[in-house]
Structure formats: C-alpha cells, structure tokens
Design a protein around this motif. Structure first.
Motif, mmCIF file in Angstrom:
data_model
loop_
_atom_site.group_PDB
_atom_site.id
_atom_site.type_symbol
_atom_site.label_atom_id
_atom_site.label_comp_id
_atom_site.label_asym_id
_atom_site.label_seq_id
_atom_site.Cartn_x
_atom_site.Cartn_y
_atom_site.Cartn_z
ATOM 1 N N VAL A 149 6.090 -1.300 -10.121
ATOM 2 C CA VAL A 149 5.522 -1.371 -11.470
ATOM 3 C C VAL A 149 5.148 -2.820 -11.744
ATOM 4 O O VAL A 149 5.867 -3.741 -11.350
ATOM 5 N N SER A 150 4.018 -3.017 -12.388
ATOM 6 C CA SER A 150 3.547 -4.370 -12.667
ATOM 7 C C SER A 150 3.089 -4.482 -14.108
ATOM 8 O O SER A 150 2.571 -3.525 -14.691
ATOM 9 N N LEU A 151 3.304 -5.661 -14.670
ATOM 10 C CA LEU A 151 2.806 -5.939 -16.020
ATOM 11 C C LEU A 151 1.531 -6.762 -15.975
ATOM 12 O O LEU A 151 0.821 -6.868 -16.965
ATOM 13 N N ASP A 152 1.239 -7.358 -14.825
ATOM 14 C CA ASP A 152 0.052 -8.210 -14.741
ATOM 15 C C ASP A 152 -0.899 -7.771 -13.622
ATOM 16 O O ASP A 152 -1.911 -8.423 -13.382
ATOM 17 N N GLY A 153 -0.573 -6.683 -12.935
ATOM 18 C CA GLY A 153 -1.430 -6.205 -11.855
ATOM 19 C C GLY A 153 -1.368 -7.073 -10.612
ATOM 20 O O GLY A 153 -2.086 -6.839 -9.642
ATOM 21 N N ALA A 154 -0.490 -8.067 -10.613
ATOM 22 C CA ALA A 154 -0.424 -8.992 -9.476
ATOM 23 C C ALA A 154 0.996 -9.093 -8.921
ATOM 24 O O ALA A 154 1.199 -9.056 -7.713
ATOM 25 N N SER A 155 1.988 -9.214 -9.782
ATOM 26 C CA SER A 155 3.372 -9.253 -9.289
ATOM 27 C C SER A 155 4.035 -7.931 -9.646
ATOM 28 O O SER A 155 3.800 -7.369 -10.714
ATOM 29 N N TRP A 156 4.855 -7.449 -8.715
ATOM 30 C CA TRP A 156 5.360 -6.076 -8.810
ATOM 31 C C TRP A 156 6.874 -6.054 -8.720
ATOM 32 O O TRP A 156 7.477 -6.810 -7.969
ATOM 33 N N SER A 157 7.481 -5.146 -9.474
ATOM 34 C CA SER A 157 8.914 -4.884 -9.369
ATOM 35 C C SER A 157 9.112 -3.466 -8.858
ATOM 36 O O SER A 157 8.293 -2.586 -9.130
ATOM 37 N N THR A 158 10.211 -3.269 -8.147
ATOM 38 C CA THR A 158 10.446 -1.983 -7.503
ATOM 39 C C THR A 158 11.320 -1.097 -8.383
ATOM 40 O O THR A 158 12.392 -1.516 -8.819
ATOM 41 N N ALA A 159 10.855 0.123 -8.623
ATOM 42 C CA ALA A 159 11.584 1.075 -9.468
ATOM 43 C C ALA A 159 12.697 1.742 -8.681
ATOM 44 O O ALA A 159 12.696 1.752 -7.450
ATOM 45 N N GLU A 160 13.637 2.302 -9.397
ATOM 46 C CA GLU A 160 14.722 3.086 -8.797
ATOM 47 C C GLU A 160 14.240 4.520 -8.572
ATOM 48 O O GLU A 160 13.693 5.147 -9.487
ATOM 49 N N LEU A 161 14.410 5.025 -7.359
ATOM 50 C CA LEU A 161 14.052 6.415 -7.084
ATOM 51 C C LEU A 161 15.241 7.300 -7.438
ATOM 52 O O LEU A 161 16.372 7.022 -7.040
ATOM 53 N N LEU A 162 14.993 8.369 -8.186
ATOM 54 C CA LEU A 162 16.075 9.250 -8.658
ATOM 55 C C LEU A 162 16.251 10.430 -7.695
ATOM 56 O O LEU A 162 15.821 10.359 -6.549
ATOM 57 N N ASP A 163 16.879 11.508 -8.173
ATOM 58 C CA ASP A 163 17.251 12.663 -7.327
ATOM 59 C C ASP A 163 16.225 13.023 -6.260
ATOM 60 O O ASP A 163 15.061 13.259 -6.577
ATOM 61 N N ASP A 164 16.701 13.162 -5.041
ATOM 62 C CA ASP A 164 15.857 13.665 -3.949
ATOM 63 C C ASP A 164 15.997 15.185 -3.919
ATOM 64 O O ASP A 164 17.053 15.710 -3.590
ATOM 65 N N GLN A 165 14.920 15.870 -4.260
ATOM 66 C CA GLN A 165 14.942 17.344 -4.285
ATOM 67 C C GLN A 165 14.341 17.937 -3.025
ATOM 68 O O GLN A 165 13.963 19.098 -3.007
ATOM 69 N N GLY A 166 14.248 17.126 -1.970
ATOM 70 C CA GLY A 166 13.686 17.625 -0.713
ATOM 71 C C GLY A 166 12.223 17.223 -0.569
ATOM 72 O O GLY A 166 11.609 16.719 -1.498
ATOM 73 N N PRO A 167 11.680 17.462 0.625
ATOM 74 C CA PRO A 167 10.360 16.912 0.935
ATOM 75 C C PRO A 167 9.219 17.491 0.102
ATOM 76 O O PRO A 167 8.194 16.841 -0.060
ATOM 77 N N TRP A 168 9.383 18.699 -0.427
ATOM 78 C CA TRP A 168 8.235 19.369 -1.074
ATOM 79 C C TRP A 168 8.186 19.154 -2.573
ATOM 80 O O TRP A 168 7.337 19.725 -3.254
ATOM 81 N N ALA A 169 9.088 18.331 -3.083
ATOM 82 C CA ALA A 169 9.139 18.083 -4.529
ATOM 83 C C ALA A 169 8.864 16.615 -4.833
ATOM 84 O O ALA A 169 9.161 15.740 -4.028
ATOM 85 N N TRP A 170 8.294 16.406 -6.012
ATOM 86 C CA TRP A 170 8.086 15.030 -6.450
ATOM 87 C C TRP A 170 9.402 14.275 -6.522
ATOM 88 O O TRP A 170 10.477 14.850 -6.520
ATOM 89 N N ARG A 171 9.298 12.962 -6.598
ATOM 90 C CA ARG A 171 10.464 12.099 -6.761
ATOM 91 C C ARG A 171 10.331 11.444 -8.117
ATOM 92 O O ARG A 171 9.305 10.811 -8.408
ATOM 93 N N GLN A 172 11.344 11.575 -8.957
ATOM 94 C CA GLN A 172 11.282 10.870 -10.229
ATOM 95 C C GLN A 172 11.830 9.461 -10.057
ATOM 96 O O GLN A 172 12.596 9.192 -9.145
ATOM 97 N N TRP A 173 11.361 8.567 -10.933
ATOM 98 C CA TRP A 173 11.721 7.159 -10.812
ATOM 99 C C TRP A 173 11.880 6.560 -12.198
ATOM 100 O O TRP A 173 11.390 7.099 -13.185
ATOM 101 N N ARG A 174 12.558 5.409 -12.250
ATOM 102 C CA ARG A 174 12.674 4.677 -13.519
ATOM 103 C C ARG A 174 12.838 3.194 -13.250
ATOM 104 O O ARG A 174 13.326 2.788 -12.182
ATOM 105 N N ILE A 175 12.454 2.426 -14.228
ATOM 106 C CA ILE A 175 12.600 0.965 -14.132
ATOM 107 C C ILE A 175 12.743 0.420 -15.546
ATOM 108 O O ILE A 175 12.161 0.973 -16.487
#
Lengths: 357, 357
Positions: free
Chosen positions: B282-308
C-alpha cells in the motif's frame, strides 16, 4: 575464444567467475545460439570428469541412489524440451536507472535465452528413489562454491515436489543438440522450465528430497523479492520461483536512427509456461495500441517471438510493448513502480526510443 | 425481500434479468454472505424442478449419461471447495471512466465474492462418461435463454478437459451450507475456481465433451478481450478464461472523510489459484510502499484478505494498492492502459481518495 567459448554476441559483466549476457542480436531467433547464451555463475566453473561423476539422490525417499552418467542415460527414457531460461536479475539495469542497487551487476535484457535441452525427466529419477509421504520439495546442489555465500557452501536451490514431478523438468546433458558445455553445467544440469534460472542448478551433484524448501543461502537469503525498504541478506521477502510475464524488443535497438515510413519491430515474450502469451501490443503514444503477429509456437515452455510493422513519421518515437497472458493479465507500466533492493523481476513494459529520418 | 432475496447489501444494475453486485460492506469477511453475493444473469431465472431435473452428459465419451439430482448426490463422493468467483466485467466502471463502453453495465468492484460450494467433482462424472481420446474441452449449457444471443440459444461456455479433470471443479448444489438458491443456479451449477465467472454455468442441463471449445455465443463472441480498435461481436480477440491477479480495498471507501492519525485499511486480493497472493503493498505517494498483513488463508481458490494501518497526516490522500502473485508479478498501474471495447479484466491497482481531518 577462451574456455567460455565465443564471446562475439555477449556482454561480459564479470570474468571471474564468468558472468555474461546475450547481445540482443543473439535473441532474434526462436533458439538462442549456445555460443551466445547467457551465463550466470556464482563461483568458478567446476572441472568435473563425466566418467567418474555421480549424482546422489537422498533424503525423504525409500531408496538412496548413486547414479553415473552412463546409468542416467541408459536406465531412463531420453526426453527433450525447448525451454526459455531467464535470470531473476534480467533487465536489472532498468531498475538501477531508477535508484542504485549496490553489489548487483547491471544485467540488461540479455539474461534470458531459449534452448532445446536433452536428458531425462527428473520425475523418472524421483520415482526410482520413491519419495516418502512427507516429501514436499526437491533440492538441487551443484559442485560450484560461491565465495559470497554465508556460511561457505555450494550453490543450490529447490522446487516443490509437484513441479519436480512434471515431465518438463529435466536432468540435461545436451543443449541445442550438443553435449552441455562446462560453463552451462556439464556434465549434467537441472532445467526447470518456467522457474527463475537460479533453480536450473548447474554441475548437479546432489538431489535432496525434503519436507521443506532447501535451506541453503541461494534459496533462503538470495533470490527473494524484498519490500522496498527490505534489507538484503535478512532472509525475508517473497521467495522467487515462477517466472513472471515479460517481453522485450530485439530490433530495432534503443537509440537507433531509422528511416521514416515502414519499420519492422521484432521481439519476444514469455508468460512462464503454465500461462501462455496470448497477445502482444505495440504503441507509439502509450495510449492507442496495435496487435503484433505472434510467430512460431515452440510449446508452452518457450518464449513466443513476435513482429509488427509500424508506420513512423519523421521525428522521435517512444515505442512501448506490452504482452498479455492467458489470464488476460498484462505487464506493469513502469520500472519505477517495480524497484526492489535486489533488483529482481523487472517485467515492466519495455520502451524503445528511435529517431525516424 | 423479493424472489432474488435480500437486497440490502446489493447494488442492482438491472431487474429483468436480475443483475446486481455486492456492496463493498459485504466483501469485508472471508466468506461473502449469500444474500449479498453478486448475480450476473443473461436471461430470466429458470424455474427448474429438482425432482425432475436431469443432467445430460454426452459428446466425445464412451457413455452418454442422464443423471438425476438424487443419483448425482448418491453415486459420487461429496466435495467442498471455498472459491472466489469473479465476473470478467468486475470493475468495468473504472474503464468506462476512461472512455464510454456502450451496451455494457457499469459494474463496480462488487462483481466478485467468495463462498463455500458443495457438490461433486466434475472429474468424477467425466470419468463415468469416459472421455474419448479426441476429447479436449468440456462445454456446459444452462437452462437460461439470453435474448442477446445470436442465434437464440441457451447460456453456456467451456473449459479445457485438463482443468475439468481437476478436483476443484464442482457440480454444486449448496452454497455456504444452504441449498443453492434459484438466482445462483439451482438445482445445480458448475463452479470453476480460477476461471471467469461466466464459465461457472448456472442451471446446468447439459455437459458436452468436445474436441474443440464449445462454439456457442457466450464462449465464441462474448467474453473476449478485444484489441483497443476491435469490434465487439466479430468473434475475434483473446478468449478469456483464467482470472487475472486483482485486488480491492473494502474499507475505508473512496471519498470518505477519516480522522487523521492511524487508519486501518482492509481489502482482498486474488491471484487465480494456480498462483497465490504473496504480498500486498500500500502506498500513499505511489512511490514508497508498505507491506500489508495477509489474513486467513482459505486455500488456493479463495481470495486473501489483508489489512494495514497507515498513519495519515491531515489533508487529501490517494491510497494505492498493488498485489503480487507467486511469479512476483504485480498489477498494472493504470486503468487507462487497460481499456478494451467490452470493458473486461480491469485489474489495475485500485486507488482510494480519502480526506483526513
């Protein structure tokens, strides 16, 4: 012509250990000439005697194996695959242009190439060893010692057992119909189509079947995509593996002066094999796009070459290319947005400036 | 509450046939509530009697089958998969913002959702039918007739036999632990994880095993990524299939006023299943980026939710998100560069404007 072969089509980054990329002229054909195929080495080229060479297969397996080259050739079915190899550092120079990347060589777009590889399926060797239920990864260890590794160790890496069990992964002793040359891993190297070049371990000595990824330096510390503020060497970040969708222009060259009017632009694109290249577009204004012709299909594990004829008015032009894969995903626009502390996986749309007169 | 169920969390694009997307509030959890799951329909919802319903399996197979729902439930092993479905037109509104797309609904980012599906593996049914050597594709035909199709025909589509033979592809009669509702394809629908939603054919009546892709209107003419100057309906362009890497922000909402200081940003990302989401930045300036936390892994066929959690100074902010997949590929920067005549596969990095006070 030194021990590394003819150098006419190569740009040498380092002599000791030898590291060189292909000049773009060598990437114009479906198969890359062996003389000009890129070489990425972390240590001195080992001098292995094919007569006494043995491959040890061990770990989470029913049987430990010791295979001579003669046994490898006689006991298993010979297989051939045409595969593109690509260094994770291919096109790093573009990222260095955004911000310096200390300690890493400025590889251009020639750290990739396509060859026909002959050998046996790793899957057949693994089947003989008999992976035990806990087996999940297959590690490869070469004979080359890299001074940079901490602690001192041989080069190596691993891939998931699921990939290692697929027929396209070879233990190869021939490249483009000739015995593998020393600089490319003789007598036997791994070829893992669709994975970063680092997993196609050269001078293979040992295969370790494991429950977890191989814990060596080149799997665990190097070859990771770090966050922008990540610290190289800390063992963090995203382990690299699959090759990302990428493309490049082979002719004309960046900075060329060309005749105004019709201009044939040629290049290649690769989507990693699990996905294939479905379209390549070219633009002169970055907004409207024309679709290039896709040339010979060499199968899923090889790049696809393409060409398009553009009509150039006199003046400066910025030619942009974007490849699409079978998920209808395309390349990111700018190198700036891909910068990372080790300079890996630059798959931004290539730009080419030409002056039409 | 009408025949289509509760509408509180839905944005309705059309009443007849019913087409509606989830409000973002419904996409905040790992599983999307059935009441709020997006509905894309090309014709009226068929009123099928589960007691008399029959599935016909025919084509390049050793045996033609006629299966009742009771037989389907009793003769094959029940399986469950948690899978994200995503309409190829998800996020089309962003492309319409670049240039109008006549005749196509302005779907926002709510034409996607994740559910647990229960049924049988299509592979088990195919094995009973016995695909002949020439079989390469599996076509699905529903009971719904789409007025737009030329010539008049039922909705359908096909996937390669290789995908159809994988355990994650289901003939499903339950969604989130309840019997499938009429609007979601009762009594039985196909669920093809990792493919565009159009291949998860609802109100399934017929499975045709074929040497070539199913030649119907919705496979051959619609659901193609056309070149920028392509003509919709001409049957050209890249057939869609695999879902491209995509992500979205669920909270806060675009245009929100938020308190300055710490702000929790949440969303989801999906890489299609063959590849998985390895990082979200996630970026606030489009140039420097911070890495979000990936939440529950529901297996390969499901999306991954994230938060930061971001630290916002007072003022206007443009929050940008980019997901990465296991090939270390990331999303393209701008919607402008993805415009296509049917408005499919908008997987550009999502932007979110918030005002911190």
């Amino acid at each position: 012509m030194g021990r590394h072969g003819k150098r006419a089509d190569m740009i040498v980054h380092q002599e000791q250990p030898f590291n060189a990329e292909s000049d773009l002229a060598a990437l114009a054909e479906p198969l890359t000439p062996t003389d000009a195929f890129y070489v990425r080495g972390h240590g001195e080229v080992p001098d292995l005697d094919p007569g006494t060479w043995r491959l040890r297969v061990h770990g989470a397996a029913e049987r430990e194996l010791g295979l001579s080259l003669a046994t490898l050739r006689e006991a298993f079915q010979e297989r051939e695959v045409t595969a593109t190899l690509q260094c994770a550092g291919n096109r790093r120079a573009g990222l260095i242009g955004i911000r310096d990347i200390p300690g890493e060589a400025p590889w251009g777009p020639g750290a990739t190439g396509t060859a026909t590889w002959t050998g046996v399926a790793l899957a057949d060797v693994l089947a003989l060893a008999g992976p035990r239920p806990e087996a999940e990864h297959v590690g490869f260890v070469g004979a080359d010692v890299a001074p940079e590794a901490r602690p001192a160790q041989r080069f190596g890496g691993s891939i998931p057992l699921a990939k290692a069990s697929r027929p396209e992964v070879l233990l190869a002793w021939e490249m483009n119909g000739e015995p593998l040359r020393p600089v490319h891993g003789a007598p036997v190297r791994v070829v893992v189509p669709g994975y970063i070049g680092a997993r196609s371990v050269k001078w293979l000595e040992e295969i370790e079947i494991r429950p977890t990824p191989w814990p060596g330096y080149f799997q665990d510390v190097v070859y990771r995509l770090l966050p922008e503020d990540g610290v190289p060497g800390a063992g963090l970040g995203m382990p690299l593996g699959l090759v990302a969708l990428n493309s490049d222009v082979v002719t004309p060259r960046n900075g060329d002066t060309v005749p105004a009017g019709s201009l044939c632009v040629r290049g290649h694109a690769f989507a990693g094999g699990e996905r294939h290249v479905t379209r390549v577009d070219v633009s002169l204004d970055g907004a409207s796009w024309s679709t290039a012709e896709l040339l010979d299909d060499q199968g899923p594990w090889a790049w696809r070459q393409w060409r398009i004829v553009l009509d150039l008015a006199p003046g400066e032009h910025d030619i942009v290319v974007r490849a699409w894969d079978s998920s209808a995903a395309t390349q990111p626009e700018s190198e700036a947005a891909l910068w990372n502390p080790k300079g890996y996986v630059n798959n931004a749309r290539p730009h080419l400036r030409v002056h039409a007169v």
